[in-house]
Scaffold this motif. Structure first.
Motif, PDB file in Angstrom:
ATOM      1  N   SER A  75       0.081  11.717   0.382  1.00  0.00           N
ATOM      2  CA  SER A  75       1.168  11.383  -1.173  1.00  0.00           C
ATOM      3  C   SER A  75      -0.068  11.665  -2.212  1.00  0.00           C
ATOM      4  O   SER A  75       0.250  12.356  -3.426  1.00  0.00           O
ATOM      5  CB  SER A  75       1.274   9.819  -0.657  1.00  0.00           C
ATOM      6  OG  SER A  75       2.297   9.412  -1.409  1.00  0.00           O
ATOM      7  N   TRP A  76      -0.935  11.561  -1.911  1.00  0.00           N
ATOM      8  CA  TRP A  76      -1.750  12.000  -3.431  1.00  0.00           C
ATOM      9  C   TRP A  76      -2.715  13.173  -3.264  1.00  0.00           C
ATOM     10  O   TRP A  76      -2.311  13.743  -4.431  1.00  0.00           O
ATOM     11  CB  TRP A  76      -3.056  10.324  -3.639  1.00  0.00           C
ATOM     12  CG  TRP A  76      -2.249   9.984  -3.885  1.00  0.00           C
ATOM     13  CD1 TRP A  76      -2.236   8.426  -3.126  1.00  0.00           C
ATOM     14  CD2 TRP A  76      -1.430   9.089  -5.469  1.00  0.00           C
ATOM     15  NE1 TRP A  76      -1.515   7.419  -4.295  1.00  0.00           N
ATOM     16  CE2 TRP A  76      -1.729   8.077  -5.573  1.00  0.00           C
ATOM     17  CE3 TRP A  76      -1.776  10.161  -6.350  1.00  0.00           C
ATOM     18  CZ2 TRP A  76      -0.822   7.259  -6.342  1.00  0.00           C
ATOM     19  CZ3 TRP A  76      -0.307   9.359  -7.638  1.00  0.00           C
ATOM     20  CH2 TRP A  76      -0.447   8.290  -7.081  1.00  0.00           C
ATOM     21  N   THR A  96       0.773  -1.720   0.192  1.00  0.00           N
ATOM     22  CA  THR A  96       0.148   0.016  -0.011  1.00  0.00           C
ATOM     23  C   THR A  96       0.864   1.507   0.366  1.00  0.00           C
ATOM     24  O   THR A  96       0.690   2.300  -0.822  1.00  0.00           O
ATOM     25  CB  THR A  96      -0.959  -0.263   1.489  1.00  0.00           C
ATOM     26  OG1 THR A  96      -1.257  -1.335   1.493  1.00  0.00           O
ATOM     27  CG2 THR A  96      -1.645   0.653   1.400  1.00  0.00           C
ATOM     28  N   ASP A 120      -3.538   5.048   6.206  1.00  0.00           N
ATOM     29  CA  ASP A 120      -4.570   5.736   5.081  1.00  0.00           C
ATOM     30  C   ASP A 120      -4.288   7.892   5.248  1.00  0.00           C
ATOM     31  O   ASP A 120      -4.848   8.255   3.572  1.00  0.00           O
ATOM     32  CB  ASP A 120      -6.336   5.823   5.643  1.00  0.00           C
ATOM     33  CG  ASP A 120      -6.335   6.000   7.279  1.00  0.00           C
ATOM     34  OD1 ASP A 120      -5.628   5.973   8.114  1.00  0.00           O
ATOM     35  OD2 ASP A 120      -7.455   6.788   7.775  1.00  0.00           O
ATOM     36  N   VAL A 179      -1.667   7.653   2.364  1.00  0.00           N
ATOM     37  CA  VAL A 179      -1.858   8.073   0.995  1.00  0.00           C
ATOM     38  C   VAL A 179      -2.273   8.903   0.781  1.00  0.00           C
ATOM     39  O   VAL A 179      -2.575   8.815  -0.569  1.00  0.00           O
ATOM     40  CB  VAL A 179      -2.609   6.314   0.778  1.00  0.00           C
ATOM     41  CG1 VAL A 179      -3.374   6.042  -0.814  1.00  0.00           C
ATOM     42  CG2 VAL A 179      -2.287   5.115   0.921  1.00  0.00           C
ATOM     43  N   SER A 180      -3.362   9.177   1.357  1.00  0.00           N
ATOM     44  CA  SER A 180      -4.485  10.442   1.105  1.00  0.00           C
ATOM     45  C   SER A 180      -3.445  11.621   1.169  1.00  0.00           C
ATOM     46  O   SER A 180      -3.589  12.449   0.055  1.00  0.00           O
ATOM     47  CB  SER A 180      -4.852  10.477   1.464  1.00  0.00           C
ATOM     48  OG  SER A 180      -4.712  11.202   3.427  1.00  0.00           O
ATOM     49  N   ALA A 225       1.631   4.503  -2.249  1.00  0.00           N
ATOM     50  CA  ALA A 225       1.630   5.471  -2.774  1.00  0.00           C
ATOM     51  C   ALA A 225       2.803   6.952  -2.609  1.00  0.00           C
ATOM     52  O   ALA A 225       3.015   7.708  -3.201  1.00  0.00           O
ATOM     53  CB  ALA A 225       1.099   5.750  -0.626  1.00  0.00           C
ATOM     54  N   TYR A 226       3.666   6.302  -2.107  1.00  0.00           N
ATOM     55  CA  TYR A 226       5.325   6.811  -2.724  1.00  0.00           C
ATOM     56  C   TYR A 226       5.675   6.660  -3.854  1.00  0.00           C
ATOM     57  O   TYR A 226       6.744   7.814  -4.201  1.00  0.00           O
ATOM     58  CB  TYR A 226       5.953   6.814  -1.642  1.00  0.00           C
ATOM     59  CG  TYR A 226       6.932   5.564  -1.297  1.00  0.00           C
ATOM     60  CD1 TYR A 226       8.548   5.403  -2.232  1.00  0.00           C
ATOM     61  CD2 TYR A 226       6.695   4.501  -0.634  1.00  0.00           C
ATOM     62  CE1 TYR A 226       8.431   3.921  -2.319  1.00  0.00           C
ATOM     63  CE2 TYR A 226       7.312   3.377  -0.521  1.00  0.00           C
ATOM     64  CZ  TYR A 226       8.260   2.921  -1.341  1.00  0.00           C
ATOM     65  OH  TYR A 226       8.741   1.854  -1.307  1.00  0.00           O
TER      66      TYR A 226
END
Lengths: 153, 323, 395
Positions: free
Chosen positions: B300-301, B149, B294, B297-298, B153-154
């Motif tokens: 990162s994006w 995951t 979570d 991930v958020s 992300a990165y």
């Protein structure tokens, strides 16, 4: 609330069911009722007398009977509710319907003193091992712990 | 003579020996900095101010009992640390620290080595996932899934970030990119967003606070490494250190102007510039708490990827303007 | 990924002491939680019945390392009531002082642990460094860093002199200067706040219903504090202080409540040290205790600590029941954990400041056949060898 105020509320709501109601120390009181009236008493304590907090339940072996002492608290007063049951058939009805926080206290008393709480959803051992022998309750007066010779010191 | 040079290159500098010694040194620096930030001493006893502590740790782990769980997939379990270590060691060879010639391409410096090094640096993450999967343990499985995951992300911001200096210099070869910026040092300032994104992504790639989610000890014990011990764990530890050196070296080559001046000055530049990156990484892990997966991930994006894209747009327009 | 069981404990890095959780986990979400205690049960309640009161005092101090003084205080003041003696005012003030210093060291320890559980080790190192100041004060007053042995029936065992009061005031002034910084970090550092805000929410109604105690309920907006409700030692009319509450109900609110409680405790300590009454520190207590029963309560750093003591006229108690605050907070913790993330398990669990040796008090080693007995060294060694042989490891 003071002792007198609480005494009046309890006497109004639990007519003839109170075996004993004393005030041994400042901010302490003890109420003794029959075990059949336990649930009703708890409801009165929580809803009418303002005892919102159940501190704990003490299980005690008096010699010929088993005793459960419910310690309730509110601001400025601590009440002990005394219930007694026979040693041959030690059962009390569960109070988790009124005080959901009692769930672990009842399990602990069941483990250590051996009072069955009827209606409790989960009577697995809490503090004793699963393979603890049935019917042996370490906090009863007839149980003694003898350390074997050769134990790791 | 060329054969000897190649052997020197592979085994001594910048090959195995140098990467091993320098990565332990970088680990020591990182631990010392982290300790200083936290008002502690850090390692003190092995060597002068504990400088040999990482080597002592490595030797200690090598000597420990090596346990393979009964239910583990044994072949995969044993192979994964070696594969992962190999990939980062190979990536280390591609760093433009010592060239036979800048003008001619060689096996270790060619058009597109930037892509290869990024690819080789991504491989360990897959190895961690496989390690977690092969361990047949609950904590390892969760750790492995978290590694993947995190990778999603990165990795994209990382690739986007390293694209900008390459586009600016018009080359896919790290030595040429470095040479471009050595000729025009002011152009380094253009890539400042990409540099920030790359450093943050590198921190995530190295799985350090605030991105140490896959092996967060208070949640999943050791993550993918829960069942590893002894030699294999030592390999993973060494691999993480070397990955830090190679990652820092890559960022230094792309964003800090590379390592000019031949063997000795180049070596000094390499040490100084990688330590700058390591300092930022150590500071980052001192002042933050661990994010949740979570949130990572958020983050990162929402931030890293758009920032890297913005940088790319800036670079493309600037390049058109300059020409 | 389908639902599976994630065991946390008996041995796990998030747990400082052994207990066992079983989490039903769906991906990264906790569906259900179950708890098993007893790994630290030492038979202290039974042991109390077989020892004299003065021995019990020191046995009960060893219920827990962090809240040792509270258990000693509660037991001592309960037995004092049964004996019918009243400690002198100076003794009561020093009793309060020890309780508050213990609260300071425990809350600083907790702040650090909370930081560590969310991977913020710098916070941990900073708070634990400052905790050394209060540990030094405690060591100067009592001679010990953990189990102080300060309380006795009828008062306290050691007095403070002018020099010690001055040093303690200096230390507290230093802590008072530092603590707002921690409150600031805890409430505003973005990654830390992202991990603790809105996590492990315990609404006020649930906190009341599940009978939670201590900072856990105060962070849910319930002003339940034994120091105010049932004043003991020097509290009540003598020593002024405020109850800290917060309406948030999440882990962030618990951090804020504990940090603000630290400031209150500093004020209490300063007040006591500056207004210490002159006179004796204890009165003489009889050896035998008249028959009777008493409920004794105090506010430990984790919440309400309650002892029930029944005496039978001899020098040994008939029944001693100990309920440490952690047991009161477990039902609320299980409620908070359900529906949360796996990543939030450690911090939610840590947020009640669990103390498991307080919760469990009896241990018996049983062999695999279920016969209850204590193992001697030889059997234990043989069991270990067999255990690994069965798994194919040569010894």
């Amino acid at each position: 609330m003071t002792f007198e105020e609480i005494k009046k509320i309890l006497e109004d709501n639990l007519k003839g069911k109170i075996k004993e109601l004393i005030n041994p120390f400042p901010r302490r009181m003890t109420l003794w009722v029959d075990k059949a009236d336990a649930l009703e008493t708890c409801k009165v304590l929580k809803e009418k007398a303002g005892f919102y907090h159940l501190s704990t339940i003490t299980g005690r072996d008096t010699g010929d009977k088993l005793e459960a002492l419910y310690h309730f608290a509110q601001n400025g007063m601590s009440l002990t509710l005394r219930l007694q049951t026979d040693k041959s058939n030690p059962t009390l009805s569960t109070t988790i319907a009124v005080y959901p926080g009692a769930i672990f206290y009842e399990r602990e008393v069941h483990d250590l003193v051996g009072i069955n709480f009827e209606g409790h959803p989960d009577m697995r051992p809490l503090v004793l091992p699963e393979d603890w022998p049935q019917g042996v309750y370490p906090l009863r007066k007839d149980w003694h712990y003898n350390r074997e010779k050769g134990a790791i010191e | 003579m060329d054969i000897l040079k190649i052997f020197l290159y592979l085994l001594v500098y910048p090959g195995l020996l140098f990467l091993f010694v320098y990565s332990t040194f970088v680990e020591w620096i990182d631990r010392k900095l982290y300790a200083k930030f936290q008002n502690r001493m850090g390692p003190m006893y092995t060597g002068s101010h504990g400088i040999l502590q990482p080597i002592a740790d490595f030797v200690k782990l090598m000597a420990k009992e090596d346990i393979v769980p009964d239910k583990a997939d044994k072949k995969l379990f044993n192979a994964v640390p070696i594969l992962a270590l190999t990939s980062v060691l190979t990536a280390g060879l591609l760093l433009p620290v010592w060239h036979f010639s800048d003008a001619f391409q060689s096996a270790t410096s060619f058009q597109g080595d930037l892509i290869v090094i990024a690819y080789l640096l991504a491989l360990p993450s897959f190895a961690y996932f496989l390690a977690g999967w092969a361990s047949a343990s609950m904590y390892s499985a969760i750790g492995g899934v978290r590694v993947l995951t995190l990778l999603f992300a990165y990795e994209v911001p990382m690739f986007l970030a390293i694209l900008s200096p390459a586009v600016m210099a018009g080359s896919w070869r790290m030595a040429e990119i470095a040479a471009y910026y050595q000729a025009n040092p002011w152009y380094l300032l253009i890539n400042v967003f990409a540099f920030a994104v790359a450093v943050v992504a590198l921190q995530a790639k190295l799985e350090r606070v605030p991105f140490d989610i896959p092996h967060a000890e208070t949640e999943v014990v050791g993550g993918a490494f829960t069942e590893y011990s002894g030699r294999k764990l030592a390999m993973f530890r060494l691999l993480a250190d070397i990955q830090m050196v190679v990652g820092a070296g890559m960022i230094a080559a792309l964003f800090l102007g590379g390592f000019p001046g031949g063997l000795i000055p180049g070596f000094i530049w390499f040490v100084v510039k990688t330590l700058i990156v390591v300092f930022i990484l150590a500071a980052m892990r001192s002042v933050t708490a661990r994010l949740r997966i979570d949130q990572m991930v958020s983050f990162s994006w929402k931030w890293l990827a758009p920032l890297a894209l913005l940088q790319l747009v800036i670079v493309i327009f600037l390049k058109g303007y300059l020409q | 990924m389908s639902t599976f069981i994630l065991p946390v404990g008996p041995q796990h890095p998030a747990l400082k002491e052994p207990t066992s959780f079983r989490f039903m986990v769906d991906g990264e979400t906790v569906v259900d939680a179950d708890l098993r205690l007893g790994y630290n049960h030492r038979g202290i309640e039974k042991g109390c019945e077989e020892r004299t009161y003065i021995q019990d005092l020191y046995l009960l101090e060893r219920v827990c390392g962090i809240c040792s003084n509270v258990h000693m205080t509660v037991f001592a003041q309960g037995v004092e009531k049964l004996m019918g003696i009243e400690p002198p005012k100076r003794g009561l003030f020093i009793r309060c002082l020890m309780g508050e210093l213990e609260r300071v060291h425990s809350h600083l320890l907790w702040l650090g642990v909370a930081g560590h559980e969310v991977g913020f080790d710098t916070f941990f190192m900073y708070t634990w460094r400052d905790r050394e100041i209060v540990e030094d004060i405690l060591e100067m007053i009592s001679g010990n860093r953990v189990n102080y042995g300060m309380q006795t029936f009828g008062g306290v065992r050691r007095d403070l002199d002018e020099m010690q009061i001055k040093k303690a005031l200096d230390g507290i002034a230093a802590l008072k200067a530092r603590t707002p910084y921690y409150l600031n970090i805890g409430a505003s550092e973005p990654t830390l706040v992202a991990r603790i805000a809105g996590v492990g929410v315990l609404p006020k109604a649930k906190a009341l219903e599940l009978n939670a105690a201590g900072p856990t309920t105060r962070a849910s907006g319930v002003d339940f504090d034994v120091r105010k409700d049932d004043p003991y030692a020097g509290f009540g009319e003598h020593i002024p202080f405020n109850i800290v509450t917060d309406e948030g109900g999440d882990v962030l609110a618990r951090v804020v409540v504990r940090a603000k409680e630290l400031m209150e405790s500093y004020n209490i300590c300063e007040y006591i040290l500056k207004n210490l009454p002159a006179g004796d520190i204890r009165v003489k207590a009889p050896r035998k205790v008249p028959e009777g029963e008493v409920v004794s309560r105090a506010e430990a750093q984790r919440g309400e600590c309650i002892h029930y003591i029944r005496s039978n006229g001899t020098d040994k108690p008939d029944r001693v029941k100990v309920r440490a605050p952690t047991l009161a907070n477990w039902p609320a913790t299980l409620y908070m954990l359900r529906g949360g993330y796996v990543a939030d398990i450690p911090i939610v669990m840590a947020a009640i400041d669990p103390c498991l040796s307080c919760t469990d008090r009896m241990a018996i080693i049983t062999d695999p056949k279920g016969n209850e007995k204590v193992w001697n060294w030889e059997t234990l060694r043989q069991y270990g060898i067999d255990f690994y042989r069965k798994r194919g490891i040569k010894l």
